[in-house]
Write a protein that holds these residues in place. Structure first.
Motif, mmCIF file in Angstrom:
data_model
loop_
_atom_site.group_PDB
_atom_site.id
_atom_site.type_symbol
_atom_site.label_atom_id
_atom_site.label_comp_id
_atom_site.label_asym_id
_atom_site.label_seq_id
_atom_site.Cartn_x
_atom_site.Cartn_y
_atom_site.Cartn_z
ATOM 1 N N VAL A 19 16.766 35.577 43.501
ATOM 2 C CA VAL A 19 18.061 36.154 44.071
ATOM 3 C C VAL A 19 17.751 36.856 45.106
ATOM 4 N N THR A 20 18.526 36.374 46.265
ATOM 5 C CA THR A 20 18.226 37.111 47.806
ATOM 6 C C THR A 20 19.621 38.067 47.963
ATOM 7 N N GLY A 21 20.441 37.917 47.233
ATOM 8 C CA GLY A 21 21.424 38.659 47.551
ATOM 9 C C GLY A 21 22.646 38.802 46.212
ATOM 10 N N CYS A 22 23.341 39.911 46.151
ATOM 11 C CA CYS A 22 24.364 40.099 45.120
ATOM 12 C C CYS A 22 25.302 41.093 45.465
ATOM 13 N N SER A 23 26.580 40.683 45.561
ATOM 14 C CA SER A 23 27.776 41.826 45.958
ATOM 15 C C SER A 23 29.021 41.568 45.340
ATOM 16 N N PRO A 24 29.860 42.274 45.066
ATOM 17 C CA PRO A 24 30.957 42.009 44.255
ATOM 18 C C PRO A 24 32.033 41.172 44.873
ATOM 19 N N ALA A 25 32.662 40.610 44.360
ATOM 20 C CA ALA A 25 33.464 39.366 44.889
ATOM 21 C C ALA A 25 34.943 39.358 44.103
ATOM 22 N N GLY A 26 35.799 40.336 44.061
ATOM 23 C CA GLY A 26 36.817 40.568 43.148
ATOM 24 C C GLY A 26 36.240 40.756 41.665
ATOM 25 N N THR A 27 36.767 39.846 40.700
ATOM 26 C CA THR A 27 36.329 40.174 39.397
ATOM 27 C C THR A 27 34.800 39.466 39.053
ATOM 28 N N GLN A 28 34.380 38.717 40.143
ATOM 29 C CA GLN A 28 33.044 38.329 39.966
ATOM 30 C C GLN A 28 31.977 38.840 41.048
ATOM 31 N N LEU A 52 22.815 30.891 35.589
ATOM 32 C CA LEU A 52 21.599 31.183 36.503
ATOM 33 C C LEU A 52 21.406 32.200 35.140
ATOM 34 N N ASN A 53 20.156 32.030 34.709
ATOM 35 C CA ASN A 53 19.704 32.676 33.288
ATOM 36 C C ASN A 53 20.703 32.888 32.459
ATOM 37 N N GLY A 54 21.409 31.939 32.185
ATOM 38 C CA GLY A 54 22.380 32.069 31.029
ATOM 39 C C GLY A 54 23.614 32.627 31.538
ATOM 40 N N ILE A 55 23.782 33.255 32.753
ATOM 41 C CA ILE A 55 25.095 33.831 33.413
ATOM 42 C C ILE A 55 25.976 32.655 34.198
ATOM 43 N N ALA A 56 27.227 32.624 33.616
ATOM 44 C CA ALA A 56 27.957 31.646 34.227
ATOM 45 C C ALA A 56 28.249 31.779 35.773
ATOM 46 N N VAL A 57 28.084 30.524 36.399
ATOM 47 C CA VAL A 57 28.399 30.261 37.760
ATOM 48 C C VAL A 57 29.531 29.562 37.737
ATOM 49 N N ASP A 64 29.775 31.610 55.940
ATOM 50 C CA ASP A 64 29.067 32.087 57.106
ATOM 51 C C ASP A 64 27.542 31.723 56.929
ATOM 52 N N GLY A 65 27.345 30.363 56.762
ATOM 53 C CA GLY A 65 25.893 29.658 56.729
ATOM 54 C C GLY A 65 25.300 29.920 55.661
ATOM 55 N N GLN A 66 25.606 30.604 54.344
ATOM 56 C CA GLN A 66 25.052 30.789 53.169
ATOM 57 C C GLN A 66 25.659 30.236 51.896
ATOM 58 N N ILE A 67 24.806 29.755 50.850
ATOM 59 C CA ILE A 67 25.731 29.221 49.845
ATOM 60 C C ILE A 67 25.912 30.254 48.672
ATOM 61 N N ILE A 68 27.179 30.540 48.503
ATOM 62 C CA ILE A 68 27.474 31.593 47.457
ATOM 63 C C ILE A 68 27.642 31.092 46.134
ATOM 64 N N HIS A 69 27.046 31.647 45.058
ATOM 65 C CA HIS A 69 27.301 31.326 43.791
ATOM 66 C C HIS A 69 28.096 32.465 43.225
ATOM 67 N N LEU A 70 29.299 32.186 42.956
ATOM 68 C CA LEU A 70 30.320 33.168 42.212
ATOM 69 C C LEU A 70 30.046 33.186 40.718
ATOM 70 N N SER A 74 26.513 40.375 37.560
ATOM 71 C CA SER A 74 25.641 40.530 38.674
ATOM 72 C C SER A 74 24.362 40.661 38.284
ATOM 73 N N ILE A 75 23.610 40.018 39.257
ATOM 74 C CA ILE A 75 22.154 39.498 39.135
ATOM 75 C C ILE A 75 21.282 40.292 40.197
ATOM 76 N N PRO A 76 20.510 41.385 39.729
ATOM 77 C CA PRO A 76 19.806 42.177 40.792
ATOM 78 C C PRO A 76 19.106 41.266 41.742
#
Length: 383
Positions: A19-28, A52-57, A64-70, A74-76
């Motif tokens: 995991v290289t990044g994690c930020s709130p996105a509404g309820t996800q 991802l590790n059992g957490i629903a994607v 912005d050039g990045q692939i965002i998994h909603l 949260s995953i540290p």
């Protein structure tokens, strides 16, 4: 984006990353990874889902050039994760995308159609062509598409250089610059595309055209591809079997059986209309003749029958009204006259009994929300 795992191996179903990044996105939570096999929404193909590790994607997007998994949680940052795709969903998308390529390529080659719209829904693919096609032309496109599928031809993905690209005859909805990803599908289509595809055309499975509707000077089609075609056939086969049992007809004879039943129904309807006409006239004979007004409450009439009964009663009165109780409460009505304008009568009825409706001078129809006692009291004094 050509170095992502889903481009390296579109059949990869699980992978490991950081995991290289994690930020709130509404309820996800918007999670980025060091690498991913999750395809982000694009090119008409929905984004992948999975865990991802059992957490629903819940969805995958590019931003912005990045692939965002909603993700649902949260995953540290720095966490090592094991990603697992919803493979059945992804494989369906690959089937549909490849099948659409072959179908659109053949329609373009045969009849000059340009695919100007493409959408994958949960149970079919919708495509828009910029020109109409006859039923015979669509059948030919469908036939040749399935031929290309059954030929089991490899899907070829390439990134041609600028000189090669200029000489290449390929489909594209817009002018492209920079490196272009070219997909050759089923030996019948060459198209610029960022989506994912099955490696051989045989994996697409059967392709069947569904609905066909005019759309902006062209045609909008639904296609059932692969497993979608199987599920659609299964549903229709169950319907055919049920209808076959109901009509006591063999499956291949149900169309003729339905036609015969429709003919009988038309005959029955004509007989019912004739019987109602007789009943209405018999009822009319029991009511006063040559009077100013007549009104009756008659249960069980359709709007057409209400109007017809009122019209018959108007033969022996200056005006006549017929009411029938409505299933939703209140009453439906018709007011008729062969000599007066009944629209003022309609207006007074609606105003007094919470009604709505209207019509022409000779006949008005509508409904009132009231009790039978209130209706009878109003009609007794109605002028």
């Amino acid at each position: 984006m050509q170095d992502t795992l889903y481009y390296q191996d579109p059949y990869l179903q699980s992978f490991d990353a950081i995991v290289t990044g994690c930020s709130p996105a509404g309820t996800q939570y918007a999670v980025t990874l060091s690498d991913t096999a999750f395809y982000p929404e694009g090119g008409g193909q929905p984004g992948d889902t999975g865990t991802l590790n059992g957490i629903a994607v819940c969805d995958t997007r590019q931003q912005d050039g990045q692939i965002i998994h909603l993700c649902a949680s949260s995953i540290p940052v720095g966490t090592a994760v094991h990603g697992v795709l919803d493979w059945a969903r992804r494989f369906r998308h690959m089937q549909c995308h490849t099948g659409e390529h072959i179908f659109s390529g053949i329609a373009h080659a045969l009849y000059g159609c340009n695919n100007v719209g493409f959408h994958m829904s949960r149970d079919c693919v919708t495509i828009d062509f910029d020109r109409p096609l006859t039923a015979e032309q669509l059948a030919e496109v469908e036939r040749q598409t399935n031929e290309a599928v059954f030929a089991d031809i490899p899907t070829v993905v390439s990134y041609p250089d600028a000189d090669t690209l200029r000489r290449l005859d390929y489909r594209s909805k817009k002018e492209l610059t920079g490196q272009v990803r070219i997909v050759q599908a089923g030996g019948r289509d060459v198209c610029a595309c960022c989506g994912l595809h099955v490696t051989r055309s045989g994996a697409v499975g059967c392709i069947k055209v569904g609905t066909q509707t005019p759309h902006r000077g062209g045609v909008r089609l639904t296609l059932f591809i692969g497993w979608d075609a199987v599920r659609d056939y299964d549903g229709k086969q169950k319907s055919v079997t049920a209808i076959s049992h109901t009509l006591s007809a063999k499956p291949h004879e149900i169309a003729q059986a339905v036609e015969k039943m429709a003919e009988r129904n038309d005959q029955y309807k004509a007989q019912v209309i004739a019987l109602h006409e007789q009943i209405f006239r018999l009822k009319a004979q029991l009511l006063p003749q040559n009077t100013q007004r007549l009104w009756v409450i008659q249960p069980g009439l359709s709007p057409v029958e209400i109007r017809r009964f009122a019209d018959i009663l108007a033969e022996q009165a200056q005006w006549a009204a017929v009411f029938t109780p409505s299933e939703s409460g209140g009453f439906q009505y018709a007011i008729c006259s062969h000599s007066l304008d009944v629209r003022p009568l309609c207006q007074s009825l609606n105003a007094a009994l919470d009604g709505h409706g209207g019509g022409k001078a000779a006949v008005t129809q509508g409904a009132v929300q009231t009790t039978q006692a209130a209706l009878e009291q109003f009609c007794s004094a109605w002028t």
